[in-house]
Design a protein around this motif. Structure first.
Motif, PDB file in Angstrom:
ATOM      1  N   VAL A 175       0.848  -1.154   0.097  1.00 50.57           N
ATOM      2  CA  VAL A 175      -0.023  -0.040  -0.015  1.00 50.57           C
ATOM      3  C   VAL A 175       0.888   1.337  -0.042  1.00 50.57           C
ATOM      4  N   PRO A 176       0.641   2.248  -0.979  1.00 52.48           N
ATOM      5  CA  PRO A 176       1.756   3.360  -0.922  1.00 52.48           C
ATOM      6  C   PRO A 176       1.272   4.359   0.028  1.00 52.48           C
ATOM      7  N   VAL A 177       2.244   4.644   1.120  1.00 50.28           N
ATOM      8  CA  VAL A 177       2.091   5.449   2.053  1.00 50.28           C
ATOM      9  C   VAL A 177       3.162   6.685   1.960  1.00 50.28           C
ATOM     10  N   ILE A 178       2.850   7.704   2.630  1.00 47.47           N
ATOM     11  CA  ILE A 178       3.978   8.555   2.578  1.00 47.47           C
ATOM     12  C   ILE A 178       5.142   8.824   3.419  1.00 47.47           C
ATOM     13  N   SER A 179       4.831   7.911   4.723  1.00 47.30           N
ATOM     14  CA  SER A 179       5.738   7.430   5.535  1.00 47.30           C
ATOM     15  C   SER A 179       5.678   6.076   6.366  1.00 47.30           C
ATOM     16  N   PRO A 180       6.576   5.712   6.860  1.00 48.77           N
ATOM     17  CA  PRO A 180       6.275   4.617   7.968  1.00 48.77           C
ATOM     18  C   PRO A 180       5.384   5.023   8.976  1.00 48.77           C
ATOM     19  N   LEU A 181       5.216   6.161   9.576  1.00 50.73           N
ATOM     20  CA  LEU A 181       4.505   6.631  10.592  1.00 50.73           C
ATOM     21  C   LEU A 181       3.072   6.592  10.300  1.00 50.73           C
ATOM     22  N   VAL A 182       2.777   6.723   9.237  1.00 52.59           N
ATOM     23  CA  VAL A 182       1.256   6.567   8.543  1.00 52.59           C
ATOM     24  C   VAL A 182       0.893   5.221   8.670  1.00 52.59           C
ATOM     25  N   ARG A 183       1.685   4.301   8.356  1.00 51.52           N
ATOM     26  CA  ARG A 183       1.361   2.822   8.900  1.00 51.52           C
ATOM     27  C   ARG A 183       1.124   2.737  10.150  1.00 51.52           C
ATOM     28  N   LYS A 184       2.098   3.177  11.123  1.00 54.21           N
ATOM     29  CA  LYS A 184       1.940   3.037  12.503  1.00 54.21           C
ATOM     30  C   LYS A 184       0.561   3.394  12.778  1.00 54.21           C
ATOM     31  N   LEU A 185       0.188   4.734  12.319  1.00 57.51           N
ATOM     32  CA  LEU A 185      -0.944   5.284  13.107  1.00 57.51           C
ATOM     33  C   LEU A 185      -2.246   4.599  12.409  1.00 57.51           C
ATOM     34  N   ALA A 186      -2.165   4.228  11.324  1.00 53.31           N
ATOM     35  CA  ALA A 186      -3.151   3.271  10.817  1.00 53.31           C
ATOM     36  C   ALA A 186      -3.306   1.839  11.624  1.00 53.31           C
ATOM     37  N   ARG A 187      -2.304   1.430  11.896  1.00 54.36           N
ATOM     38  CA  ARG A 187      -2.244   0.163  12.484  1.00 54.36           C
ATOM     39  C   ARG A 187      -2.708   0.407  14.098  1.00 54.36           C
ATOM     40  N   GLU A 188      -2.395   1.624  14.873  1.00 53.23           N
ATOM     41  CA  GLU A 188      -2.882   1.812  16.232  1.00 53.23           C
ATOM     42  C   GLU A 188      -4.488   1.906  16.308  1.00 53.23           C
ATOM     43  N   ASN A 189      -4.743   2.558  15.185  1.00 55.13           N
ATOM     44  CA  ASN A 189      -6.333   3.088  15.010  1.00 55.13           C
ATOM     45  C   ASN A 189      -6.941   2.059  14.312  1.00 55.13           C
ATOM     46  N   ASP A 190      -6.393   0.916  13.942  1.00 60.51           N
ATOM     47  CA  ASP A 190      -7.310  -0.097  13.256  1.00 60.51           C
ATOM     48  C   ASP A 190      -8.044   0.399  11.960  1.00 60.51           C
ATOM     49  N   VAL A 191      -7.070   1.040  11.231  1.00 58.24           N
ATOM     50  CA  VAL A 191      -7.670   1.529   9.728  1.00 58.24           C
ATOM     51  C   VAL A 191      -7.053   0.909   8.676  1.00 58.24           C
ATOM     52  N   ASP A 192      -8.007   0.491   7.742  1.00 54.26           N
ATOM     53  CA  ASP A 192      -7.437  -0.300   6.695  1.00 54.26           C
ATOM     54  C   ASP A 192      -6.999   0.194   5.774  1.00 54.26           C
ATOM     55  N   LEU A 193      -5.571   0.476   5.182  1.00 51.44           N
ATOM     56  CA  LEU A 193      -5.019   1.468   4.448  1.00 51.44           C
ATOM     57  C   LEU A 193      -5.646   1.326   3.234  1.00 51.44           C
ATOM     58  N   ARG A 194      -5.949  -0.045   2.696  1.00 50.43           N
ATOM     59  CA  ARG A 194      -6.669  -0.509   1.564  1.00 50.43           C
ATOM     60  C   ARG A 194      -7.918   0.155   0.994  1.00 50.43           C
ATOM     61  N   SER A 195      -8.676   0.614   2.040  1.00 47.22           N
ATOM     62  CA  SER A 195      -9.798   1.248   1.887  1.00 47.22           C
ATOM     63  C   SER A 195      -9.976   2.891   1.596  1.00 47.22           C
ATOM     64  N   LEU A 196      -8.618   3.184   1.837  1.00 49.63           N
ATOM     65  CA  LEU A 196      -8.394   4.967   1.729  1.00 49.63           C
ATOM     66  C   LEU A 196      -8.012   5.307   0.122  1.00 49.63           C
ATOM     67  N   VAL A 197      -8.284   5.997  -0.158  1.00 47.53           N
ATOM     68  CA  VAL A 197      -8.072   6.839  -1.308  1.00 47.53           C
ATOM     69  C   VAL A 197      -6.787   7.999  -0.960  1.00 47.53           C
ATOM     70  N   GLY A 198      -5.501   7.801  -1.379  1.00 52.54           N
ATOM     71  CA  GLY A 198      -4.587   8.785  -1.019  1.00 52.54           C
ATOM     72  C   GLY A 198      -4.789  10.444  -1.731  1.00 52.54           C
ATOM     73  N   SER A 199      -4.587  11.272  -1.107  1.00 53.81           N
ATOM     74  CA  SER A 199      -4.488  12.804  -1.439  1.00 53.81           C
ATOM     75  C   SER A 199      -3.057  13.092  -1.629  1.00 53.81           C
ATOM     76  N   GLY A 200      -2.063  12.318  -1.240  1.00 55.11           N
ATOM     77  CA  GLY A 200      -0.788  12.850  -1.601  1.00 55.11           C
ATOM     78  C   GLY A 200      -0.450  12.656  -3.331  1.00 55.11           C
TER      79      GLY A 200
END
Length: 483
Positions: A175-200
């Protein structure tokens, strides 16, 4: 004819066997120079950029962002002597019109990232990560809006591409994210990154995207809570480790990897192997605080001098004590059944960072003045908070100083930083009633504790060390005899 060379993940430091791919700085088809950083990786000790020893065209990359690679695994292949965009790079050379469109698109992407950098990019890693972000923007390839069609187009000029619309990530793959902290934030808040549409740029998922998803999820949960009853307990046959199972049980799972995993391994090994003991003493630090105030008042700062910290004074006192009691500047090798006593004092100090607790090392502390130790402490602390410490700056310590008083606590029995033999702990300095020169007075008192390996010395040596440290704290003039 081009020669394809393979570049493998190099050895990044003592005891490091793997690294996580955080950010690729080049794409397949890009031209790289010798010693140009090509990937940013995070080890258990630091985040580093890995330079490529070859110059040429990148033909393949191994390992997606977020994956872990062992030392010696292939990172990428480079075609030395190949022309960019040629057959080896996997396509025909770009036409001038297409290159112009890509340049304009890259410039627009760079402007977009610059606008978002105040809240979306690598918040936890400090300013040291900014150059890596800019390289990422330069290497990203996006589609530009359609340009007006020339009145007399040449046959060789391709039609301008249609505007690119960000799409949701694929069902498989990274999943293309702008930084590893985004993955950590998503994991801690139980957010599925594959369901998001990136604005970057190029559809990258930013921190703002995850924050929006977290807020939307919180609103949805409140709405459901007002209309639905509380969920029943998970059935007994629910899969262990499933999301429903952990929610019903009232806990979440956090893997012990990276820096947190390294700390867990070292602390477990220390408690398992070292028979430690702790002694402590209260000391009147009023005179030490007065000496520090006088030092900083005398420093003009015009010559670049910095104010001396209390930690620097305690570090200099610890070095003097280790010189008098060298048995504590050692380690134990049970396989060889010997105690290794070191001639040099490499003083580690515990530093809390956004990534967790790290122990940078001030090397050859016995040869440094108080001012030199102070300067090195400041430099290492800033690097630790920025996440730019090298493995060499985090290894090789022979004694550790732990100032847990900054957390507002009086005392502690710290775990020895394996394989060292001792650690000095310093609590907070607080005004207390104290008998001074035969009279009761309010003095600034600090609790000092020494945790030591009982295999290297007995209580007499440990007590003598701690008493000397306390004497220097109470009467800094005692230190003048050894500096």
């Amino acid at each position: 004819m081009a020669q394809v060379l393979e570049f493998k993940l190099p050895d990044l430091g003592e005891g490091l066997t793997e690294a996580e791919v955080v950010r690729w700085l080049v794409e397949v088809g890009d031209v790289v120079a010798v010693d140009q950083p090509v990937v940013e990786v995070e080890t258990a000790k630091a985040m580093v950029e890995v330079p490529c020893p070859y110059g040429g065209v990148v033909t393949a990359r191994f390992g997606e962002e977020g994956s872990e690679l062992p030392v010696g695994a292939p990172l990428l292949t480079v075609a030395v002597g190949a022309e960019p965009g040629g057959a080896v790079a996997g396509g025909a050379p770009e036409e001038p019109a297409e290159r112009a469109l890509q340049t304009a698109a890259e410039r627009a992407a760079a402007e977009q990232v610059a606008e978002e950098s105040s809240g979306n990019v690598l918040v936890g890693y400090g300013t040291a990560a900014a150059p890596a972000r800019r390289r990422r923007v330069r290497s990203v390839r996006v589609s530009a809006p359609s340009a007006p069609t020339p009145s007399a187009p040449t046959p060789s000029a391709p039609a301008p591409p249609a505007p690119a619309v960000p799409a949701a990530p694929a069902s498989d793959g990274p999943v293309p994210v702008i930084s590893p902290l985004v993955r950590k934030l998503a994991r801690e808040n139980d957010v599925d990154l594959r369901s998001l549409v990136g604005s970057g740029p190029d559809g990258l998922i930013t921190r703002a995207d995850v924050d929006s998803a977290v807020k939307a999820g919180a609103v949805g949960q409140q709405a459901r809570a007002t209309t639905t009853p509380a969920p029943a307990a998970a059935p007994a046959d629910a899969p262990v480790g499933s999301r429903e199972d952990t929610r019903a049980a009232g806990f979440t799972r956090h893997p012990l990897t990276g820096l947190r995993g390294l700390v867990a391994d070292k602390m477990s090994r220390s408690r398992r192997e070292i028979p430690e003991a702790t002694c402590w003493v209260d000391a009147d630090a009023t005179e030490l605080l007065a000496a520090r105030k006088a030092m900083n008042a005398a420093a003009t700062g015009a010559d670049g001098t910095q104010k001396v910290s209390l930690l620097a004074l305690l570090a200099r006192i610890s070095v003097a004590a280790l010189t008098r009691f060298p048995a504590l500047n050692s380690s134990v090798d049970m396989e060889a059944r010997e105690v290794r006593q070191y001639a040099d004092i490499h003083l580690g100090f515990a530093a809390q960072t956004p990534r967790g607790l790290v122990v940078p090392v001030v090397r050859h502390s016995q040869s440094r003045s108080t001012e030199s130790i102070n300067t090195e402490l400041i430099r290492l602390t800033e690097s630790a908070r920025a996440g730019t410490l090298t493995p060499g700056e985090l290894t090789g310590g022979t004694f550790t100083l732990n100032n847990y008083g900054v957390f507002g606590v009086d005392g502690s029995t710290p775990i020895i930083n394996h394989p060292e033999a001792a650690m000095l702990g310093v609590g907070r300095i607080v005004p207390k009633p104290w008998v001074h020169q035969g009279e009761l007075a309010v003095r600034h008192v600090v609790q000092l504790s020494l945790t030591f390996d009982h295999r290297v010395c007995d209580g007499g040596t440990a007590g003598g060390f701690l008493r000397y440290v306390a004497d220097c704290v109470e009467q800094p003039a005692v230190l003048l005899r050894s500096v």
